[in-house]
Design an enzyme around this catalytic site. Structure first.
Site, short mmCIF file in Angstrom:
data_model
loop_
_atom_site.label_atom_id
_atom_site.label_comp_id
_atom_site.label_asym_id
_atom_site.label_seq_id
_atom_site.Cartn_x
_atom_site.Cartn_y
_atom_site.Cartn_z
N GLY A 164 0.80 -1.13 -0.03
CA GLY A 164 0.01 0.11 -0.07
C GLY A 164 0.84 1.14 0.13
N GLY A 165 0.43 2.34 -0.45
CA GLY A 165 1.29 3.55 -0.76
C GLY A 165 2.61 3.19 -1.34
N ASP A 166 3.61 3.81 -0.32
CA ASP A 166 4.83 3.41 -0.96
C ASP A 166 5.69 2.36 -0.09
OD1 ASP A 166 4.77 4.79 1.44
OD2 ASP A 166 6.69 6.08 0.99
N GLU A 167 4.75 1.36 0.41
CA GLU A 167 5.55 0.41 1.01
C GLU A 167 5.15 -1.12 0.22
OE1 GLU A 167 4.16 1.46 5.74
OE2 GLU A 167 2.62 0.17 4.47
#
Length: 244
Positions: free
Chosen positions: A158-161
Site C-alpha cells: 500500500g502507498g510506498d510500502e
C-alpha cells in the site's frame, strides 16, 4: 453460428473427447483460427436420435465469448494485483505467504519476510505531482523483481510500502538470516540508485525528473508454522520502523 467441419477452426486444449451424453451439454473451448489468432467459444451440444430413440450424432452450435473471457480474466487480475505496478496486492500476498509457510514445513527450511518503505517519496509527490510518484513506484517494482528469485514474491502493500517474501532459504537460522540480510542489502543498494522519471506534460512534452530515494527495510524469519502470517508481517513491519 453452427460449427461444421469446414469451419477453419480446430481445438487447442488437448482434451480427450467428451463421453457420449444423452442431455444437451454446454462447455467452453479455446480454438485457433487459420491466421493463428485464438478465440473462446461456448458450445451447446445436443444429441440427435433416430426413430428408436438411439443417439446417432450431435448437433453443436457455438458462439464467440472471447470478449467475455477477457473481461473475466481482467477482473480476476484486478482482484489479486495492484493496478499501478502489476504486483500482487495484499490479498494475493496472504496466499503467497501461506504457500511459503507450507513449503517451510515440508522442506524444513526457513523463509523470510522483508517489509520496506521508501524514505523520500512524499517530497516527490508534493513537488512534481502524483504522476511522478506513480512512475517511481513502477520503477521500484521493476527493481525489486530484479533482486529476487522467481520463487520469491514481491507485493505492493500500500502507498510506498512493499513486501518481499523469500522462501526456501536454509535449514539453519543463521544461514537463512545471512541470506535474507544479503537480499535486503542488495535491495537497499539497488533502490538507492538515481531515478530518471519521464513525466508527460499536458502539452504532450516530457519532463525528465531526477530523483534520489532510499528505503528502510525490516525483516523477520519464519520456520514451519511456528507463527501466524499476521505475526510474521507485524514483526517485519516493526523491524522496518526501527530501521527508519
Amino acid at each position: 453460428a453452427a460449427l461444421r467441419e469446414k469451419l477453419p477452426l480446430h481445438r487447442t486444449d488437448n482434451r480427450t473427447p467428451e463421453p457420449a451424453h444423452a442431455e444437451p451439454l454446454t462447455f467452453e473451448v479455446q480454438l485457433q483460427c487459420k491466421d493463428g489468432s485464438r478465440i473462446w467459444m461456448e458450445i451447446l451440444s445436443t444429441p440427435e436420435r433416430d426413430h428408436k430413440g438411439r443417439i446417432v450424432g450431435y448437433r453443436r452450435i457455438g458462439r464467440n465469448i472471447t470478449e467475455r473471457r477477457e473481461m473475466q480474466d481482467r477482473v480476476r487480475e484486478l482482484a489479486f494485483h495492484d493496478a499501478l505496478t502489476g504486483l500482487p496486492n495484499r490479498r494475493l500476498l496472504s496466499d503467497r505467504l501461506a504457500q511459503a509457510v507450507a513449503q517451510s514445513k515440508r522442506s524444513g527450511t526457513y523463509g523470510a519476510v522483508l517489509f520496506l518503505d521508501l524514505d523520500n517519496f512524499k517530497p516527490l509527490n508534493d513537488e512534481h505531482g502524483h504522476a511522478a510518484g506513480d512512475l517511481l513506484l513502477i520503477e521500484v517494482a521493476d527493481r525489486l523483481h530484479d533482486c529476487v528469485r522467481e520463487i520469491d514474491t514481491v507485493a505492493r502493500f500500500g502507498g510506498d510500502e512493499f513486501v518481499v517474501v523469500l522462501g526456501a532459504l536454509k535449514t539453519t537460522r543463521e544461514g537463512s538470516l545471512a541470506l535474507a540480510n544479503n537480499v535486503a542489502e542488495k535491495i537497499s543498494a539497488v533502490l538507492s540508485r538515481p531515478y530518471h522519471l519521464a513525466v508527460r506534460q499536458h502539452d504532450g512534452t516530457e519532463n525528465v525528473i531526477a530523483h534520489s530515494c532510499t528505503s528502510s527495510i525490516g525483516g523477520a524469519l519464519f520456520f514451519d508454522n511456528e507463527a501466524r502470517q499476521e505475526e510474521v508481517l507485524k514483526r517485519a513491519d516493526s523491524a522496518m520502523y526501527r530501521a527508519k
